[in-house]
Enzyme design. Structure first.
Site, PDB file in Angstrom:
ATOM      1  N   GLY A  41      55.979  52.324  37.148  1.00 19.53           N
ATOM      2  CA  GLY A  41      54.539  52.028  37.017  1.00 19.53           C
ATOM      3  C   GLY A  41      54.044  50.884  37.883  1.00 19.53           C
ATOM      4  O   GLY A  41      52.836  50.684  38.009  1.00 19.53           O
ATOM      5  N   LYS A  53      43.557  44.960  31.273  1.00 22.07           N
ATOM      6  CA  LYS A  53      42.511  45.694  30.545  1.00 22.07           C
ATOM      7  C   LYS A  53      42.781  45.718  29.042  1.00 22.07           C
ATOM      8  O   LYS A  53      41.847  45.710  28.238  1.00 22.07           O
ATOM      9  CB  LYS A  53      42.355  47.112  31.096  1.00 22.07           C
ATOM     10  CG  LYS A  53      41.282  47.213  32.144  1.00 22.07           C
ATOM     11  CD  LYS A  53      41.685  46.755  33.530  1.00 22.07           C
ATOM     12  CE  LYS A  53      41.205  45.470  34.018  1.00 22.07           C
ATOM     13  NZ  LYS A  53      41.698  45.096  35.339  1.00 22.07           N
ATOM     14  N   SER A 150      52.642  44.874  46.351  1.00 23.82           N
ATOM     15  CA  SER A 150      52.366  43.494  46.755  1.00 23.82           C
ATOM     16  C   SER A 150      52.773  42.510  45.669  1.00 23.82           C
ATOM     17  O   SER A 150      53.087  42.903  44.547  1.00 23.82           O
ATOM     18  CB  SER A 150      50.871  43.342  47.023  1.00 23.82           C
ATOM     19  OG  SER A 150      50.140  43.569  45.834  1.00 23.82           O
ATOM     20  N   ILE A 188      40.561  39.039  40.070  1.00 24.86           N
ATOM     21  CA  ILE A 188      41.616  38.684  39.112  1.00 24.86           C
ATOM     22  C   ILE A 188      41.266  37.382  38.399  1.00 24.86           C
ATOM     23  O   ILE A 188      41.387  37.270  37.179  1.00 24.86           O
ATOM     24  CB  ILE A 188      42.996  38.623  39.809  1.00 24.86           C
ATOM     25  CG1 ILE A 188      43.388  40.028  40.281  1.00 24.86           C
ATOM     26  CG2 ILE A 188      44.076  38.051  38.882  1.00 24.86           C
ATOM     27  CD1 ILE A 188      44.700  40.126  41.024  1.00 24.86           C
ATOM     28  N   VAL A 241      41.514  22.958  47.583  1.00 20.79           N
ATOM     29  CA  VAL A 241      42.602  22.342  46.819  1.00 20.79           C
ATOM     30  C   VAL A 241      43.639  21.780  47.787  1.00 20.79           C
ATOM     31  O   VAL A 241      44.197  22.506  48.607  1.00 20.79           O
ATOM     32  CB  VAL A 241      43.261  23.368  45.855  1.00 20.79           C
ATOM     33  CG1 VAL A 241      44.424  22.734  45.115  1.00 20.79           C
ATOM     34  CG2 VAL A 241      42.243  23.914  44.882  1.00 20.79           C
ATOM     35  N   ASP A 318      49.066  48.957  48.433  1.00 22.55           N
ATOM     36  CA  ASP A 318      48.910  47.529  48.731  1.00 22.55           C
ATOM     37  C   ASP A 318      49.705  47.095  49.966  1.00 22.55           C
ATOM     38  O   ASP A 318      49.306  46.168  50.666  1.00 22.55           O
ATOM     39  CB  ASP A 318      49.399  46.677  47.539  1.00 22.55           C
ATOM     40  CG  ASP A 318      48.382  46.634  46.404  1.00 22.55           C
ATOM     41  OD1 ASP A 318      47.399  47.401  46.444  1.00 22.55           O
ATOM     42  OD2 ASP A 318      48.572  45.826  45.472  1.00 22.55           O
ATOM     43  N   LEU A 325      43.810  48.244  45.441  1.00 23.42           N
ATOM     44  CA  LEU A 325      43.417  48.853  44.174  1.00 23.42           C
ATOM     45  C   LEU A 325      44.315  50.042  43.888  1.00 23.42           C
ATOM     46  O   LEU A 325      44.747  50.756  44.800  1.00 23.42           O
ATOM     47  CB  LEU A 325      41.962  49.335  44.259  1.00 23.42           C
ATOM     48  CG  LEU A 325      40.897  48.234  44.349  1.00 23.42           C
ATOM     49  CD1 LEU A 325      39.544  48.816  44.709  1.00 23.42           C
ATOM     50  CD2 LEU A 325      40.813  47.460  43.033  1.00 23.42           C
ATOM     51  N   HIS A 451      18.946  61.466  28.197  1.00 24.74           N
ATOM     52  CA  HIS A 451      18.264  60.325  27.571  1.00 24.74           C
ATOM     53  C   HIS A 451      18.735  60.195  26.126  1.00 24.74           C
ATOM     54  O   HIS A 451      18.885  61.208  25.455  1.00 24.74           O
ATOM     55  CB  HIS A 451      16.757  60.549  27.592  1.00 24.74           C
ATOM     56  CG  HIS A 451      15.995  59.483  26.857  1.00 24.74           C
ATOM     57  ND1 HIS A 451      15.785  58.222  27.385  1.00 24.74           N
ATOM     58  CD2 HIS A 451      15.427  59.482  25.617  1.00 24.74           C
ATOM     59  CE1 HIS A 451      15.106  57.503  26.520  1.00 24.74           C
ATOM     60  NE2 HIS A 451      14.876  58.227  25.431  1.00 24.74           N
TER      61      HIS A 451
HETATM   62  C1  LIG Z   1      46.129  41.092  37.265  1.00 22.09           C
HETATM   63  C2  LIG Z   1      45.838  42.320  38.085  1.00 22.09           C
HETATM   64  C3  LIG Z   1      44.873  43.215  37.651  1.00 22.09           C
HETATM   65  C4  LIG Z   1      44.593  44.353  38.392  1.00 22.09           C
HETATM   66  N1  LIG Z   1      43.641  45.215  37.940  1.00 22.09           N
HETATM   67  C5  LIG Z   1      43.345  46.317  38.645  1.00 22.09           C
HETATM   68  C6  LIG Z   1      42.391  47.248  38.174  1.00 22.09           C
HETATM   69  O1  LIG Z   1      41.786  47.069  37.118  1.00 22.09           O
HETATM   70  N2  LIG Z   1      42.161  48.365  38.917  1.00 22.09           N
HETATM   71  C7  LIG Z   1      42.808  48.584  40.104  1.00 22.09           C
HETATM   72  O2  LIG Z   1      42.552  49.603  40.732  1.00 22.09           O
HETATM   73  N3  LIG Z   1      43.729  47.733  40.566  1.00 22.09           N
HETATM   74  C8  LIG Z   1      44.020  46.609  39.871  1.00 22.09           C
HETATM   75  N4  LIG Z   1      44.978  45.760  40.328  1.00 22.09           N
HETATM   76  C9  LIG Z   1      45.661  46.064  41.607  1.00 22.09           C
HETATM   77  C10 LIG Z   1      46.721  47.154  41.412  1.00 22.09           C
HETATM   78  O3  LIG Z   1      47.635  46.744  40.437  1.00 22.09           O
HETATM   79  C11 LIG Z   1      47.420  47.432  42.731  1.00 22.09           C
HETATM   80  O4  LIG Z   1      46.461  47.687  43.726  1.00 22.09           O
HETATM   81  C12 LIG Z   1      48.335  48.636  42.616  1.00 22.09           C
HETATM   82  O5  LIG Z   1      49.311  48.435  41.630  1.00 22.09           O
HETATM   83  C13 LIG Z   1      49.002  48.927  43.955  1.00 22.09           C
HETATM   84  O6  LIG Z   1      49.818  50.040  43.807  1.00 22.09           O
HETATM   85  P1  LIG Z   1      51.057  50.296  44.762  1.00 22.09           P
HETATM   86  O7  LIG Z   1      51.630  51.620  44.350  1.00 22.09           O
HETATM   87  O8  LIG Z   1      50.663  50.102  46.168  1.00 22.09           O
HETATM   88  O9  LIG Z   1      52.099  49.121  44.456  1.00 22.09           O
HETATM   89  P2  LIG Z   1      52.653  48.460  43.125  1.00 22.09           P
HETATM   90  O10 LIG Z   1      51.914  48.867  41.933  1.00 22.09           O
HETATM   91  O11 LIG Z   1      52.761  47.011  43.415  1.00 22.09           O
HETATM   92  O12 LIG Z   1      54.110  49.082  42.983  1.00 22.09           O
HETATM   93  C14 LIG Z   1      55.119  48.813  43.911  1.00 22.09           C
HETATM   94  C15 LIG Z   1      56.462  49.078  43.260  1.00 22.09           C
HETATM   95  O13 LIG Z   1      57.446  49.068  44.278  1.00 22.09           O
HETATM   96  C16 LIG Z   1      58.634  48.455  43.766  1.00 22.09           C
HETATM   97  N5  LIG Z   1      59.412  47.990  44.917  1.00 22.09           N
HETATM   98  C17 LIG Z   1      59.069  47.048  45.833  1.00 22.09           C
HETATM   99  N6  LIG Z   1      60.030  46.949  46.789  1.00 22.09           N
HETATM  100  C18 LIG Z   1      60.992  47.836  46.454  1.00 22.09           C
HETATM  101  C19 LIG Z   1      62.220  48.218  47.058  1.00 22.09           C
HETATM  102  N7  LIG Z   1      62.641  47.694  48.221  1.00 22.09           N
HETATM  103  N8  LIG Z   1      62.952  49.158  46.436  1.00 22.09           N
HETATM  104  C20 LIG Z   1      62.544  49.723  45.271  1.00 22.09           C
HETATM  105  N9  LIG Z   1      61.389  49.412  44.673  1.00 22.09           N
HETATM  106  C21 LIG Z   1      60.612  48.494  45.264  1.00 22.09           C
HETATM  107  C22 LIG Z   1      58.082  47.341  42.897  1.00 22.09           C
HETATM  108  O14 LIG Z   1      59.048  46.924  41.964  1.00 22.09           O
HETATM  109  C23 LIG Z   1      56.879  48.023  42.246  1.00 22.09           C
HETATM  110  O15 LIG Z   1      57.240  48.649  41.041  1.00 22.09           O
HETATM  111  C24 LIG Z   1      45.305  44.610  39.597  1.00 22.09           C
HETATM  112  C25 LIG Z   1      46.302  43.735  40.021  1.00 22.09           C
HETATM  113  C26 LIG Z   1      46.574  42.602  39.275  1.00 22.09           C
HETATM  114  C27 LIG Z   1      47.652  41.675  39.747  1.00 22.09           C
END
Ligand SMILES: Cc1cc2nc3c(=O)[nH]c(=O)nc-3n(C[C@H](O)[C@H](O)[C@H](O)COP(=O)(O)OP(=O)(O)OC[C@H]3O[C@@H](n4cnc5c(N)ncnc54)[C@H](O)[C@@H]3O)c2cc1C
Length: 473
Positions: A41, A53, A150, A188, A241, A318, A325, A451
């Site tokens: 996830g 959320k 990220s 955030i 800062v 990311d 997102l 409405h």
């Molecule tokens: C506090 C917070 C709130 C947020 N709220 C929202 C929101 O409401 N709506 C929204 O759209 N976005 C939100 N985001 C942003 C959202 O979480 C990210 O944009 C999204 O998770 C990116 O998805 P991704 O699949 O690119 O990467 P990620 O979700 O970061 O998943 C990457 C995965 O890759 C794994 N990984 C990394 N390197 C390796 C490797 N070499 N080998 C194996 N596994 C690896 C990691 O462990 C991780 O599980 C929020 C982020 C934060 C921090």
């Protein structure tokens, strides 16, 4: 060496990775996913969208019960919250969704490998043990999608330790801060600040630019400042800062800042959240070894097909930057998989990716801001309809906010929609669909809106755009 050859191997099981894996398997491709964390996830489920959320909703209900319900004639005798239960609920939800993703992997016959993915060649990945880094297995692939996400960015290399924390630690904190300093007035910072503000924490947001949420429409920025002010959240802008110190003997953290006049300002809190952005996670992948290029900030460089500088390796989410997102990551994953199989999908429309802030009331935005259309020298109309003129808003008591529509003055095409108001996160999809089909404001005006609903603000703003009139103002 295993002799398995996958059509697609995905590294990272965040929303980009696991959604790509499901679609890949649905389309008949032999698929594997590699994840180094115990939970699937990614950031979204474990330390981002879902936990934030959960807590935003729990604290919103408390806030509404305390401040708003009395207006509806609802009173509580002994209203209180149990922070441990709130956090426990969040953890259970994460666990449930994690099991849901595991189930989906199994249902779709996706092989899940636990460990760190590392490139050995242009068609081979090693899977390393997460703690010993010892190679556990090699797998071969025809295509690979890097979706490694990220990590929180540090401020001037000040480590996250003790009372200097990132969103990850704050979402798992064991005590409620009395005084929370937040560096970074982005989404955030505002969301996490709102959670603790509702629980009684004194929240201060510090930003080194002259505003907060600088990438949003100016009307939204002005409205959110008013809302945060109403909730007694302090906002310090143009404050740079210089240092943050974890005090050793006292339970606090000290910030030394400089304002635009050069004055030194000190701020003290019991925790400091650093939420100044996120950096791509490419450590251990060994991308340089096989010729995958990245920019100076580490984001993987991709072409229009989201292909890296290696022909059969793609990157999404990311780790390639842009809007960080979950739904952008998903969209890119679906596009890559469908493109690999030859479905010829259209490229994700990066101008129509809705952004949301789950404040109270919510903020949602899609398309161009007013500043952007000005910069692009597009002649435009704008209609701003206040929620307080809507029957539904008045009856539910949520009259804060507005819906602003920006349209092309010559063609009437809708170019951007910006909402502050109850249910804005759900309402924004009407704008996204309209914009995807290149609707005009007159098109929206001529669609019958139910409405009483908040969605009537679309019809009203559309009429403002197209004829400078509205029914209810
Ligand atoms: C506090 C917070 C709130 C947020 N709220 C929202 C929101 O409401 N709506 C929204 O759209 N976005 C939100 N985001 C942003 C959202 O979480 C990210 O944009 C999204 O998770 C990116 O998805 P991704 O699949 O690119 O990467 P990620 O979700 O970061 O998943 C990457 C995965 O890759 C794994 N990984 C990394 N390197 C390796 C490797 N070499 N080998 C194996 N596994 C690896 C990691 O462990 C991780 O599980 C929020 C982020 C934060 C921090």
């Amino acid at each position: 060496m295993s002799d398995e050859i996958y059509d697609i191997v995905i590294i990272g099981s965040g929303p980009g990775g696991y959604v790509s894996a499901i679609r890949s398997s649905q389309l008949g491709l032999k698929t594997a996913i590699i994840e180094k964390n115990n939970n699937l996830g990614g950031t979204c489920l474990n330390t981002g969208c879902i936990p934030s959320k959960c807590l935003l909703d729990s604290t919103k209900y408390f806030f509404l019960s305390k401040k708003i319900f009395k207006k509806h004639g609802i009173f509580f005798k002994d209203l209180y919250y149990d922070f441990i239960k709130m956090m426990d609920r969040k953890d259970k939800i994460i666990n449930n969704i994690n099991n849901g993703i595991k189930y989906l992997m199994k249902k779709n016959k996706i092989d899940v490998y636990k460990g760190i993915g590392q490139f050995k060649g242009k068609n081979t990945l090693s899977i390393l043990n997460e703690s010993s880094f010892i190679e556990k297995k090699n797998i071969k692939f025809k295509n690979c999608i890097i979706s490694t996400g990220s990590k929180p960015l540090k401020l001037d290399n000040i480590n996250f330790e003790k009372r200097i924390i990132s969103s990850t630690e704050l979402l798992n904190i064991k005590e409620i801060p009395n005084n929370l300093l937040i560096i970074g007035g982005g989404v955030i910072g505002i969301e996490l600040g709102s959670i603790f503000n509702r629980l009684g924490t004194k929240v201060s947001i510090i930003d080194n630019t002259d505003t907060i949420i600088s990438n949003m429409d100016i009307s939204i920025i002005n409205e959110i400042k008013k809302i945060l002010n109403k909730y007694s959240i302090d906002i310090y802008t143009s404050l740079y800062v210089k240092s943050i110190i974890n005090s050793d003997d006292e339970d606090n953290v000290l910030l030394s800042c400089k304002n635009s006049f050069g004055d030194i300002i000190s701020l003290k809190g019991d925790y400091c959240l650093v939420s100044i952005g996120r950096k791509p996670q490419t450590k251990h992948l060994d991308i340089d070894k096989i010729g995958i290029k990245h920019d100076k900030n580490g984001f993987i460089i991709v072409d229009n097909y989201l292909k890296t500088t290696v022909n059969n390796i793609y990157a999404i989410g990311d780790v390639i930057g842009g809007k960080m997102l979950a739904h952008k990551a998903e969209e890119e994953g679906l596009y890559v998989v469908e493109n690999i199989i030859g479905k010829k999908p259209s490229l994700p429309n990066y101008n129509i990716i809705p952004s949301i802030i789950y404040s109270y009331p919510e903020i949602a935005s899609v398309g161009y801001t007013e500043d952007e259309v000005k910069r692009k020298k597009i002649e435009y109309n704008k209609g701003i309809f206040p929620m307080k003129a809507l029957g539904r808003a008045i009856s539910s008591g949520c009259t804060e906010g507005f819906l602003k529509m920006i349209s092309n003055k010559n063609t009437d095409e809708i170019l951007g929609v910006h909402i502050v108001g109850e249910h804005a996160s759900e309402m924004i999809m009407e704008a996204a669909v309209a914009m995807e089909f290149r609707a005009s404001s007159e098109d929206i005006y001529r669609i019958c809106h139910p409405h009483p609903t908040f969605s009537e603000s679309f019809k009203e703003s559309a009429l403002l755009n197209f004829e400078n009139k509205s029914i209810h103002i």
